[in-house]
Design a protein around this motif. Structure first.
Motif, PDB file in Angstrom:
ATOM      1  N   VAL A 275       0.833  -1.199   0.000  1.00 51.06           N
ATOM      2  CA  VAL A 275       0.000   0.000   0.000  1.00 51.06           C
ATOM      3  C   VAL A 275       0.869   1.250   0.000  1.00 51.06           C
ATOM      4  O   VAL A 275       1.998   1.251   0.499  1.00 51.06           O
ATOM      5  CB  VAL A 275      -0.938  -0.031   1.224  1.00 51.06           C
ATOM      6  N   GLY A 276       0.340   2.330  -0.576  1.00 50.08           N
ATOM      7  CA  GLY A 276       1.062   3.598  -0.588  1.00 50.08           C
ATOM      8  C   GLY A 276       1.939   3.753  -1.814  1.00 50.08           C
ATOM      9  O   GLY A 276       1.719   3.114  -2.849  1.00 50.08           O
ATOM     10  N   ASP A 277       2.980   4.580  -1.695  1.00 52.61           N
ATOM     11  CA  ASP A 277       3.841   4.897  -2.831  1.00 52.61           C
ATOM     12  C   ASP A 277       4.522   3.676  -3.425  1.00 52.61           C
ATOM     13  O   ASP A 277       4.861   3.660  -4.616  1.00 52.61           O
ATOM     14  CB  ASP A 277       4.922   5.898  -2.415  1.00 52.61           C
ATOM     15  N   CYS A 278       4.769   2.644  -2.613  1.00 51.76           N
ATOM     16  CA  CYS A 278       5.527   1.481  -3.073  1.00 51.76           C
ATOM     17  C   CYS A 278       4.654   0.415  -3.726  1.00 51.76           C
ATOM     18  O   CYS A 278       5.125  -0.681  -4.010  1.00 51.76           O
ATOM     19  CB  CYS A 278       6.321   0.874  -1.918  1.00 51.76           C
ATOM     20  N   ALA A 279       3.386   0.730  -3.985  1.00 54.45           N
ATOM     21  CA  ALA A 279       2.466  -0.228  -4.606  1.00 54.45           C
ATOM     22  C   ALA A 279       1.789   0.401  -5.811  1.00 54.45           C
ATOM     23  O   ALA A 279       1.598   1.623  -5.872  1.00 54.45           O
ATOM     24  CB  ALA A 279       1.420  -0.690  -3.596  1.00 54.45           C
ATOM     25  N   VAL A 280       1.430  -0.424  -6.774  1.00 48.99           N
ATOM     26  CA  VAL A 280       0.683   0.039  -7.948  1.00 48.99           C
ATOM     27  C   VAL A 280      -0.793  -0.217  -7.672  1.00 48.99           C
ATOM     28  O   VAL A 280      -1.310  -1.310  -7.906  1.00 48.99           O
ATOM     29  CB  VAL A 280       1.130  -0.696  -9.222  1.00 48.99           C
ATOM     30  N   MET A 281      -1.480   0.795  -7.173  1.00 53.59           N
ATOM     31  CA  MET A 281      -2.888   0.679  -6.810  1.00 53.59           C
ATOM     32  C   MET A 281      -3.737   1.319  -7.904  1.00 53.59           C
ATOM     33  O   MET A 281      -3.501   2.469  -8.288  1.00 53.59           O
ATOM     34  CB  MET A 281      -3.139   1.372  -5.467  1.00 53.59           C
ATOM     35  N   ALA A 282      -4.716   0.587  -8.383  1.00 51.16           N
ATOM     36  CA  ALA A 282      -5.535   1.068  -9.494  1.00 51.16           C
ATOM     37  C   ALA A 282      -6.582   2.063  -9.028  1.00 51.16           C
ATOM     38  O   ALA A 282      -7.198   1.899  -7.972  1.00 51.16           O
ATOM     39  CB  ALA A 282      -6.206  -0.107 -10.200  1.00 51.16           C
ATOM     40  N   GLY A 283      -6.779   3.115  -9.835  1.00 49.10           N
ATOM     41  CA  GLY A 283      -7.802   4.111  -9.570  1.00 49.10           C
ATOM     42  C   GLY A 283      -9.096   3.795 -10.285  1.00 49.10           C
ATOM     43  O   GLY A 283      -9.239   2.734 -10.902  1.00 49.10           O
ATOM     44  N   PRO A 284     -10.067   4.710 -10.240  1.00 47.10           N
ATOM     45  CA  PRO A 284     -11.378   4.449 -10.846  1.00 47.10           C
ATOM     46  C   PRO A 284     -11.335   4.264 -12.359  1.00 47.10           C
ATOM     47  O   PRO A 284     -12.223   3.636 -12.932  1.00 47.10           O
ATOM     48  CB  PRO A 284     -12.198   5.692 -10.459  1.00 47.10           C
ATOM     49  N   ASP A 285     -10.288   4.799 -13.008  1.00 50.57           N
ATOM     50  CA  ASP A 285     -10.167   4.648 -14.459  1.00 50.57           C
ATOM     51  C   ASP A 285      -9.196   3.548 -14.845  1.00 50.57           C
ATOM     52  O   ASP A 285      -8.871   3.386 -16.022  1.00 50.57           O
ATOM     53  CB  ASP A 285      -9.730   5.968 -15.095  1.00 50.57           C
ATOM     54  N   GLY A 286      -8.707   2.801 -13.863  1.00 54.74           N
ATOM     55  CA  GLY A 286      -7.772   1.717 -14.136  1.00 54.74           C
ATOM     56  C   GLY A 286      -6.316   2.124 -14.073  1.00 54.74           C
ATOM     57  O   GLY A 286      -5.441   1.263 -13.989  1.00 54.74           O
ATOM     58  N   ARG A 287      -6.038   3.414 -14.142  1.00 58.24           N
ATOM     59  CA  ARG A 287      -4.658   3.874 -14.050  1.00 58.24           C
ATOM     60  C   ARG A 287      -4.181   3.847 -12.598  1.00 58.24           C
ATOM     61  O   ARG A 287      -4.981   3.906 -11.668  1.00 58.24           O
ATOM     62  CB  ARG A 287      -4.526   5.298 -14.597  1.00 58.24           C
ATOM     63  N   ALA A 288      -2.866   3.792 -12.418  1.00 58.70           N
ATOM     64  CA  ALA A 288      -2.309   3.759 -11.069  1.00 58.70           C
ATOM     65  C   ALA A 288      -2.586   5.070 -10.350  1.00 58.70           C
ATOM     66  O   ALA A 288      -2.453   6.161 -10.923  1.00 58.70           O
ATOM     67  CB  ALA A 288      -0.807   3.510 -11.129  1.00 58.70           C
ATOM     68  N   LEU A 289      -2.979   4.979  -9.089  1.00 61.55           N
ATOM     69  CA  LEU A 289      -3.183   6.161  -8.270  1.00 61.55           C
ATOM     70  C   LEU A 289      -1.842   6.866  -8.053  1.00 61.55           C
ATOM     71  O   LEU A 289      -0.793   6.234  -7.986  1.00 61.55           O
ATOM     72  CB  LEU A 289      -3.791   5.776  -6.927  1.00 61.55           C
ATOM     73  N   ARG A 290      -1.889   8.182  -7.933  1.00 62.38           N
ATOM     74  CA  ARG A 290      -0.644   8.937  -7.782  1.00 62.38           C
ATOM     75  C   ARG A 290      -0.068   8.796  -6.376  1.00 62.38           C
ATOM     76  O   ARG A 290      -0.766   8.472  -5.421  1.00 62.38           O
ATOM     77  CB  ARG A 290      -0.878  10.413  -8.094  1.00 62.38           C
ATOM     78  N   MET A 291       1.232   9.055  -6.297  1.00 60.11           N
ATOM     79  CA  MET A 291       1.908   9.055  -5.008  1.00 60.11           C
ATOM     80  C   MET A 291       1.499  10.312  -4.248  1.00 60.11           C
ATOM     81  O   MET A 291       1.789  11.424  -4.676  1.00 60.11           O
ATOM     82  CB  MET A 291       3.427   9.046  -5.199  1.00 60.11           C
ATOM     83  N   ALA A 292       0.835  10.140  -3.139  1.00 56.77           N
ATOM     84  CA  ALA A 292       0.378  11.285  -2.344  1.00 56.77           C
ATOM     85  C   ALA A 292      -0.197  10.778  -1.037  1.00 56.77           C
ATOM     86  O   ALA A 292      -0.665   9.640  -0.945  1.00 56.77           O
ATOM     87  CB  ALA A 292      -0.688  12.087  -3.107  1.00 56.77           C
ATOM     88  N   CYS A 293      -0.189  11.651  -0.018  1.00 58.11           N
ATOM     89  CA  CYS A 293      -0.820  11.262   1.245  1.00 58.11           C
ATOM     90  C   CYS A 293      -2.320  11.079   1.045  1.00 58.11           C
ATOM     91  O   CYS A 293      -2.957  10.285   1.742  1.00 58.11           O
ATOM     92  CB  CYS A 293      -0.533  12.297   2.327  1.00 58.11           C
ATOM     93  N   ALA A 294      -2.894  11.820   0.079  1.00 57.70           N
ATOM     94  CA  ALA A 294      -4.322  11.682  -0.209  1.00 57.70           C
ATOM     95  C   ALA A 294      -4.659  10.290  -0.718  1.00 57.70           C
ATOM     96  O   ALA A 294      -5.802   9.843  -0.619  1.00 57.70           O
ATOM     97  CB  ALA A 294      -4.749  12.723  -1.244  1.00 57.70           C
ATOM     98  N   THR A 295      -3.655   9.603  -1.268  1.00 61.39           N
ATOM     99  CA  THR A 295      -3.831   8.230  -1.725  1.00 61.39           C
ATOM    100  C   THR A 295      -3.480   7.241  -0.622  1.00 61.39           C
ATOM    101  O   THR A 295      -4.198   6.287  -0.353  1.00 61.39           O
ATOM    102  CB  THR A 295      -2.922   7.962  -2.943  1.00 61.39           C
ATOM    103  N   ALA A 296      -2.334   7.488   0.033  1.00 63.60           N
ATOM    104  CA  ALA A 296      -1.779   6.526   0.983  1.00 63.60           C
ATOM    105  C   ALA A 296      -2.641   6.345   2.227  1.00 63.60           C
ATOM    106  O   ALA A 296      -2.858   5.215   2.687  1.00 63.60           O
ATOM    107  CB  ALA A 296      -0.368   6.963   1.384  1.00 63.60           C
ATOM    108  N   LEU A 297      -3.125   7.440   2.794  1.00 59.54           N
ATOM    109  CA  LEU A 297      -3.849   7.354   4.062  1.00 59.54           C
ATOM    110  C   LEU A 297      -5.134   6.538   3.948  1.00 59.54           C
ATOM    111  O   LEU A 297      -5.338   5.585   4.718  1.00 59.54           O
ATOM    112  CB  LEU A 297      -4.129   8.753   4.597  1.00 59.54           C
ATOM    113  N   PRO A 298      -6.035   6.827   3.000  1.00 59.50           N
ATOM    114  CA  PRO A 298      -7.250   5.999   2.901  1.00 59.50           C
ATOM    115  C   PRO A 298      -6.963   4.565   2.478  1.00 59.50           C
ATOM    116  O   PRO A 298      -7.657   3.638   2.908  1.00 59.50           O
ATOM    117  CB  PRO A 298      -8.108   6.730   1.865  1.00 59.50           C
TER     118      PRO A 298
END
Length: 377
Positions: A275-298
């Motif tokens: 989880v967080g910056d070290c993982a490729v987490m998919a967003g609502p459009d299938g693209r990887a979520l950006r590196m940010a606290c707004a991504t990592a915390l939730p």
């Protein structure tokens, strides 16, 4: 299995601490957080620390132990996913603070890989030797005294915040922002215009459409032969992740980020969450979520809740996340808050000035308080 279920979280950043906070609610489980740092410092406030402002530091051991979470200060060497063990090495610490002796193995039943990211200065010749990153507290400790002309490389959020903070807090400095693109180029026209106007007001010299070809002791050399003289170069573009996942045989992308499924478990080793910056987490459009606290915390919160659900015999639903805002500070008296769609694309709604400062500061305080596992004081 006998004894407590062992949940080990590697990394005490936004994602790791959010996961720990939720996982600590699991009955009959022992939660351990491992990090090389003894303190938590809000990454989103590092530009303030760089400018000489006091930024809160939190003792990780005390903060975590108040929640019944064990803390081990150590560096992670390798994960033995088959044997569910982690090879650790002690870090230099004050006498009496080390949890264990150098070189030991920590077992786990469930693992959360949340080692975050660091600045990457390898893309341009001379950057590793002559430029300074500002991505971690350790980076800031290496930055020499700021005098004369400071060149900030990068037109993303980090570069914008660093340039504006320095220009406002340190009027004795000449600040130049150097970027291959327009600063804030991914935002709406209104947000970009406000950033430009703020830089004009603060006296920041903006060099956009400028490709840095090398960094020297005298400053920057750009494509086309132009040079920008600077006593200090701050490198605010490009991030890299730890190589632990590669050494451990986890499935990763070309950058070493762990590939995960829709429930943020390693595709190759489902007992490992990433989880967080070290993982490729998919967003609502299938693209990887950006590196940010707004991504990592939730995302960290989701992982912690998922672990608890599984221990209770319930299968968690897939991870789902959509963005709402992008917030960029422009010193202590100005900011830009961009309303975005779930896929992070900008809308036409933008807050600037004092209202944006209030929104930005409120979000940063909330993020920091959640990550510290304790109420703000």
């Amino acid at each position: 299995m006998t004894g407590a279920h062992r949940i080990v979280i590697l990394g005490a950043g936004y994602a790791g601490l959010a996961a720990a906070r939720q996982a600590a609610r699991a009955e009959g489980a022992k939660v351990t957080v491992v990090d090389a740092r003894a303190e938590f410092v809000d990454r989103v406030r590092l530009h303030q620390a760089l400018a000489g402002q006091q930024v809160r530091r939190t003792d990780l051991r005390k903060s975590l132990e108040r929640k019944g979470i064990e803390f081990i200060q150590a560096r992670v060497g390798r994960i033995d996913a088959a044997g569910r063990r982690i090879e650790l090495a002690a870090v230099d610490a004050a006498p009496g603070t080390a949890s264990h002796q150098p070189g030991w193995v920590l077992g786990y039943d469930t693992l959360v890989y949340a080692l975050g990211s660091r600045g990457d200065r390898s893309a341009v010749p001379g950057a590793g030797e002559f430029a300074y990153s500002v991505a971690t507290p350790e980076d800031l400790a290496r930055v020499p005294e700021l005098t004369g002309t400071v060149a900030v490389v990068g037109g993303g959020a980090t570069g914008i915040e660093v340039a504006a903070e320095l220009a406002e807090s340190r009027p004795d400095l000449e600040v130049a922002l150097v970027s291959a693109d327009e600063p804030g180029g991914w935002l709406s026209a209104a947000a970009r215009d406000h950033i430009r106007a703020t830089f004009d007001r603060l006296g920041v010299r903006v060099h956009s459409d400028a490709k840095v070809e090398s960094v020297t002791a005298a400053g920057l050399e750009l494509a086309g032969g132009e040079r920008i003289e600077a006593g200090i170069v701050l490198w605010c573009t490009g991030f890299a992740v730890p190589q632990v996942a590669i050494r451990s045989g986890l499935a990763v992308d070309a950058h070493g980020r762990v590939l995960v499924d829709d429930k943020l478990r390693s595709r190759s080793h489902p007992a490992v969450y990433a989880v967080g910056d070290c993982a490729v987490m998919a967003g609502p459009d299938g693209r990887a979520l950006r590196m940010a606290c707004a991504t990592a915390l939730p995302a960290g919160k989701y992982v912690g809740k998922s672990i608890v659900s599984r221990l209770r015999g319930r299968e968690p639903r897939a991870h789902s996340y959509g963005y709402v805002l992008q917030c960029i500070s422009l010193g202590r008296r100005d900011a830009v808050v961009q309303r975005v769609r779930a896929d992070d694309s900008p809308t036409d709604r933008v807050f600037t000035g004092r209202p944006a400062v209030w929104i930005k500061e409120g979000i940063v305080r909330g993020v920091g308080g959640a990550a510290r596992l304790s109420p703000l004081t």
